[in-house]
Design a protein around this motif. Structure first.
Motif, PDB file in Angstrom:
ATOM      1  N   UNK A 127       4.136  -8.963  -9.263  1.00  0.00           N
ATOM      2  CA  UNK A 127       2.901  -8.362  -9.772  1.00  0.00           C
ATOM      3  C   UNK A 127       1.992  -9.433 -10.363  1.00  0.00           C
ATOM      4  N   UNK A 128       2.582 -10.399 -11.052  1.00  0.00           N
ATOM      5  CA  UNK A 128       1.785 -11.480 -11.638  1.00  0.00           C
ATOM      6  C   UNK A 128       1.161 -12.367 -10.566  1.00  0.00           C
ATOM      7  N   UNK A 129       1.814 -12.446  -9.404  1.00  0.00           N
ATOM      8  CA  UNK A 129       1.250 -13.255  -8.329  1.00  0.00           C
ATOM      9  C   UNK A 129      -0.052 -12.629  -7.825  1.00  0.00           C
ATOM     10  N   UNK A 130      -0.033 -11.322  -7.574  1.00  0.00           N
ATOM     11  CA  UNK A 130      -1.187 -10.677  -6.962  1.00  0.00           C
ATOM     12  C   UNK A 130      -2.193 -10.133  -7.984  1.00  0.00           C
ATOM     13  N   UNK A 131      -1.694  -9.646  -9.100  1.00  0.00           N
ATOM     14  CA  UNK A 131      -2.595  -9.018 -10.073  1.00  0.00           C
ATOM     15  C   UNK A 131      -2.317  -9.561 -11.479  1.00  0.00           C
ATOM     16  N   UNK A 132      -2.528 -10.842 -11.702  1.00  0.00           N
ATOM     17  CA  UNK A 132      -2.211 -11.417 -13.017  1.00  0.00           C
ATOM     18  C   UNK A 132      -3.014 -10.754 -14.129  1.00  0.00           C
ATOM     19  N   UNK A 133      -2.290 -10.340 -15.180  1.00  0.00           N
ATOM     20  CA  UNK A 133      -2.931  -9.719 -16.329  1.00  0.00           C
ATOM     21  C   UNK A 133      -3.351  -8.280 -16.115  1.00  0.00           C
ATOM     22  N   UNK A 134      -3.041  -7.693 -14.936  1.00  0.00           N
ATOM     23  CA  UNK A 134      -3.417  -6.317 -14.641  1.00  0.00           C
ATOM     24  C   UNK A 134      -2.182  -5.430 -14.517  1.00  0.00           C
ATOM     25  N   UNK A 135      -2.385  -4.152 -14.646  1.00  0.00           N
ATOM     26  CA  UNK A 135      -1.316  -3.186 -14.435  1.00  0.00           C
ATOM     27  C   UNK A 135      -1.156  -2.980 -12.929  1.00  0.00           C
ATOM     28  N   UNK A 136       0.038  -3.297 -12.369  1.00  0.00           N
ATOM     29  CA  UNK A 136       0.203  -3.183 -10.912  1.00  0.00           C
ATOM     30  C   UNK A 136       0.340  -1.741 -10.420  1.00  0.00           C
ATOM     31  N   UNK A 137       0.662  -0.806 -11.333  1.00  0.00           N
ATOM     32  CA  UNK A 137       0.873   0.578 -10.897  1.00  0.00           C
ATOM     33  C   UNK A 137      -0.419   1.124 -10.294  1.00  0.00           C
ATOM     34  N   UNK A 138      -0.302   1.684  -9.091  1.00  0.00           N
ATOM     35  CA  UNK A 138      -1.453   2.214  -8.379  1.00  0.00           C
ATOM     36  C   UNK A 138      -2.081   1.230  -7.425  1.00  0.00           C
ATOM     37  N   UNK A 139      -1.705  -0.055  -7.492  1.00  0.00           N
ATOM     38  CA  UNK A 139      -2.233  -1.037  -6.547  1.00  0.00           C
ATOM     39  C   UNK A 139      -1.617  -0.802  -5.167  1.00  0.00           C
ATOM     40  N   UNK A 140      -2.180  -1.430  -4.164  1.00  0.00           N
ATOM     41  CA  UNK A 140      -1.700  -1.234  -2.803  1.00  0.00           C
ATOM     42  C   UNK A 140      -1.245  -2.553  -2.195  1.00  0.00           C
ATOM     43  N   UNK A 141      -0.149  -2.461  -1.423  1.00  0.00           N
ATOM     44  CA  UNK A 141       0.461  -3.648  -0.838  1.00  0.00           C
ATOM     45  C   UNK A 141       1.141  -3.254   0.464  1.00  0.00           C
ATOM     46  N   UNK A 142       1.207  -4.181   1.390  1.00  0.00           N
ATOM     47  CA  UNK A 142       1.876  -3.871   2.650  1.00  0.00           C
ATOM     48  C   UNK A 142       2.649  -5.098   3.119  1.00  0.00           C
TER      49      UNK A 142
END
Length: 926
Positions: free
Chosen positions: A686-701
């Protein structure tokens, strides 16, 4: 035998006199035989025979001349009677040489027998010395032989294949930004190498996997390997019953066949030869058994993988669309005279052409970003791995123990020699030469060493059994380790070598002079030189003990540091069991999901169960594959290569069962069945893609799908490979893809995890097995283990090395303490007269005791100082095994130094107390 004078006996020509001479040479001429025994050079034998023949000829000539014949006539008569002299000369020489050889052999045997009887009597009279010396040497020889046996099978001879030096492993080397290491080969890459290489006689691939099998109405999980038809030619293995897999079997779409390993054929089918031609159900499909491998033949144990029970054809299609999937292990047999470097360069040049030859699998960006290339390594290195370094270190450790044991026994011999120096001096003064003394003492020491070697071999047999039990699974070919003739010869060489060395000690100090006799006179002590020799041996023992204890100490500290590492889950009360679904019955996501949902529900209803889940890759149990991920709306966009991130499949309930911390809410079974389950990512991902953000609800494939998964939760970091390796970035996919997304296959093989309240979680396994059988009797349950055991297994290599070094250090410690005690005790006994005089002149008991203890501590301190220098260098070889501890850890070295000095003081306490109690009146009167 007549030698002259008298009447010449008539007889036929041909030399009857010489026939009688040669027939009687074993019983005549004692003086001549004595000369031949002392002077046995060929020239001297020939000269003596010629002289003897001339003596007989002259005697016959004189006899004939006495009868009235002229000398010339007498010589002609003798020549006519005796015939060719050369024939009799050679016959006589052969008889002399045989006689001398037999007499020397008998004399040697008599000497050995006499000295052996004397040595046995002498050792029997000194039972204490004999027992301690044999036991001390046996411990050192036994430990060294046991570790050598392990090293010989695992490192020195790890490949049971013909011309094993030509076997290599072919892999794919990557060193990108997010992944570094060695992959296997892809199917497309294998076929391209096979068609275009210029360095291999044969090339084959295989893939290990666990499958479900039903035979005789019983379901079980078996270790299997899909192999190419060429793998048998590469390894040189063959079937002892039936046939092996051939090219026709390895074509896509043909009727499936299977070959059994010899061990599995014996254990599962009782060695029934009628099994060939029968059908067994594997993954729900009937397969014909076409052969049984020869005993001891199987795939190489790369990564310490156990031997597969079954061989099945891979059935790879060379015309299939190439994909970037490196799940196959490749083994090649080099052409005669080809080097590993040449093969590596050959395949590297072929790999560089992948983007143009296999564009659907290998893009130029992938090749550039991951530094993708071929790698060729000797198969021996691939099988042994870094186990070689560990075993060599352990062998070095036990070899030091053997040296310490030899130093101890050498000190015993020197002490015993002091009591026999007057005997040696008298023997030498009365004419005994060094050869006689050598026989006398060498026989005694060799008998003692051989007895120690025999006991050591017996101890090594038990030690090998213990080593196999304690050894981690990463050591290959453990089941084949046994005490063989190589080990016995190794022990015999060590025993005879030590026996010869100890036997030469008396000769080293066997001079006869006034000092020798004076030192053994009343009231005199041994010379400073001999005290220095014994002291040097003790110093050497202590120094070597420092090295071993320092190594064991840093390993212990490293082990404690490793045990304090948090794996990212709670292993207490959790058990893991492997489940493998037959593909013929569970070939889609819906049936697979329904099965696991029902299984988890029924197991959760069992008494004492708190939570149930399942995963495709259990933490600390081997890692897993990786995939390229893409995150929608990432605030830190990917730079360069898209990251290859580890992934696994999990079912609902997995995180709760494992006690993994979560932020967010993972998907439930309703989400999975409705095809809208989300993924769970690790905190580091999560820190790699969304540093400092809440990863819940983000999208990934990941993979080739176009749709994205939604992130449902984030976990704390979990150690995947082992406790030493930092927790990797990881993504957890559901076992059913969300609508429009894609996964990499059906999760037919999963590990069921169950959290249990009981103090003995494994006691629930029979109930789980019955529950599974009630759902589907054709689904096997295998490899039940507790997660606590999984955690311990991840530290097995370190704990194994630490344990063996600890045992070696403990043996060195005991031997050093005994050596110090023995030397100080002997010195006190030898200096009783001096101590009595000192005390008669006013010395206090405390002063005398302190003097003795100071002498012991001084020897230990010198040994510790020398040992610390060597330990600082020797422990550096442990660097690859240590975890967060320096090889020259100051605390460990200081603790070892203080401990050994205290041991020296303790070892000298009894002798010092005995010295302090010497009665000066009694000593002076004596």
């Amino acid at each position: 035998m007549s030698t002259g004078g008298g009447r010449a006996r008539e007889g036929p020509r041909g030399g009857d006199d010489f026939h009688r001479l040669t027939r009687n040479r074993g019983t005549s001429w004692p003086k001549l035989r004595r000369a031949f025994r002392l002077l046995v050079s060929p020239d001297r034998i020939r000269d003596d025979i010629d002289a003897e023949l001339r003596f007989h000829i002259e005697g016959r000539i004189e006899d004939l001349m006495a009868r009235g014949l002229a000398r010339a006539e007498a010589e002609r008569e003798v020549d006519a009677r005796f015939g060719s002299i050369d024939v009799y000369r050679e016959e006589t020489r052969a008889i002399d040489e045989r006689t001398i050889h037999e007499e020397r052999r008998m004399e040697l045997l008599d000497t050995i027998a006499r000295e052996t009887r004397q040595a046995l009597r002498a050792l029997a009279r000194s039972r204490g010395f004999t027992f301690i010396a044999i036991l001390t040497l046996a411990l050192g020889i036994g430990a060294t032989t046991a570790v050598y046996t392990l090293l010989d099978r695992v490192v020195l001879d790890p490949l049971p294949y013909p011309h094993a030096d030509r076997l290599v492993q072919v892999g794919s080397l990557v060193s990108g930004k997010t992944v570094t290491g060695e992959w296997g080969v892809s199917a497309a890459g294998y076929f391209y190498y096979l068609d275009h290489n210029r360095t291999f006689d044969a090339l084959g691939v295989f893939m290990r996997r666990d499958l479900s099998m039903v035979a005789g109405g019983r379901a079980e999980r078996v270790r299997a390997a899909g192999v190419s038809a060429s793998i048998g030619k590469v390894l040189g293995v063959h079937a002892s019953l039936g046939r092996s897999i051939n090219a026709d079997d390895d074509r896509p779409g043909v009727a499936p066949v299977v070959v059994l390993s010899h061990a599995y054929w014996v254990s599962r089918f009782g060695g029934d030869p009628e099994i060939v031609g029968q059908s067994i159900s594997i993954e729900g499909r009937p397969m014909e058994v076409v052969g049984v491998l020869a005993p001891g033949e199987n795939l190489p144990a790369i990564g310490a993988a156990p031997d597969p029970d079954l061989w099945l054809p891979l059935g790879l299609d060379p015309a299939a669309t190439p994909i970037n999937d490196h799940g196959y292990r490749a083994i090649g047999r080099l052409r005669d005279g080809t080097t590993v470097e040449a093969a590596r360069a050959d395949l590297a040049s072929l790999t560089a052409r992948f983007p143009e030859e296999l564009p659907t699998a290998y893009s130029p960006g992938f090749m550039r970003d991951y530094h993708f290339t071929a790698n060729v390594t000797p198969l021996r290195d691939a099988v042994v791995g870094d186990t070689s370094r560990t075993l060599w270190m352990i062998l070095g450790a036990v070899a030091l123990v053997l040296v310490i044991a030899c130093a101890n026994v050498a000190n015993l011999f020197l002490v015993r020699l002091e009591g026999r120096r007057r005997e040696m001096a008298v023997r030498t003064a009365l004419g005994a030469d060094r050869t006689h003394l050598a026989w006398h003492y060498l026989t005694e020491s060799v008998i003692l060493a051989v007895a120690a070697g025999a006991l050591g071999v017996a101890l090594s047999w038990g030690a090998i059994r213990l080593l196999i039990t304690m050894a981690p699974a990463s050591i290959p070919r453990l089941a084949e380790i046994h005490l063989g003739w190589k080990s016995i010869i190794f022990a015999a060489i060590i025993s005879l070598g030590t026996g010869v060395i100890f036997g030469l000690l008396p000769l080293w100090q066997s001079g006869v002079d006034v000092d020798t006799l004076r030192e053994n006179a009343r009231g005199m002590t041994a010379s400073r030189g001999r005290h220095a020799v014994r002291g040097t041996l003790v110093v050497a023992q202590v120094a070597l003990a420092v090295v071993l204890l320092a190594a064991a100490g840093v390993m212990l500290r490293s082990f404690e540091r490793l045990r304090s590492v948090r794996p990212g889950f709670d292993a207490t009360g959790v058990i893991a069991l492997d489940v493998s679904l037959p593909y013929a019955r569970y070939s889609d996501y819906a049936s697979t999901s329904a099965f696991y949902r029902e299984l988890q529900a029924r197991v959760a209803a069992l008494p004492g169960v708190e939570a149930v889940g399942a995963t495709h890759a259990l933490p600390l149990d081997g890692g897993g594959p990786c995939t390229v991920l893409f995150a929608k709306g990432a605030t830190a966009p990917n730079k360069g290569a898209a990251p290859c991130i580890r992934y696994t499949y999990v079912t609902p309930g997995y995180f709760q069962t494992m006690g993994i911390t979560l932020h967010g809410t993972p998907s439930a079974w309703n989400d999975v069945d409705g095809k809208h389950a989300g993924v769970v990512v690790s905190g580091s991902l999560a820190d790699r893609f969304w540093p400092g953000e809440d990863p819940v609800g983000k999208e990934i494939k990941g993979g080739s799908g176009e749709a994205y998964f939604q992130v449902a939760a984030a976990t704390g970091d979990v150690r995947i490979e082992d406790l030493r390796t930092p927790a990797p970035e990881i993504i957890y996919f559901p076992i059913v893809p969300a609508q429009g997304t894609a996964l990499w296959g059906i999760a037919s093989s999963m590990t069921l995890v169950v959290r249990v309240k009981s103090a003995d979680p494994l006691a629930l396994v029979p109930s789980i097995r019955r529950t599974l059988a009630a759902i589907d009797p054709n689904v096997p349950l295998a490899n039940a283990r507790s997660m606590s055991d999984v955690v311990a297994k991840s530290m097995a290599r370190l704990s194994f090395t630490m344990l063996l070094l600890g045992v070696a250090g403990a043996m060195a410690l005991v031997l050093s303490g005994v050596g110090l005690y023995g030397v100080i005790s002997y010195i006190v006994g030898e200096r009783r007269g001096e101590i009595g005089v000192r005390m008669a002149l006013g010395a206090r008991a405390g002063d005398v005791g302190g003097m003795v203890m100071l002498q012991s501590v001084r020897l230990a301190a010198i040994g510790v100082a020398i040992g610390l220098v060597f330990a600082a260098a020797a422990t550096r070889v442990l660097r690859s095994l240590l975890f967060e501890v320096s090889p020259t850890d100051p605390l460990t070295l200081a603790a070892v130094a203080v401990f050994l000095v205290l041991l020296a003081a303790l070892a000298s306490y009894a002798p010092a107390r005995r010295a302090a109690r010497v009665d000066p009146i009694e000593v002076l009167r004596a």
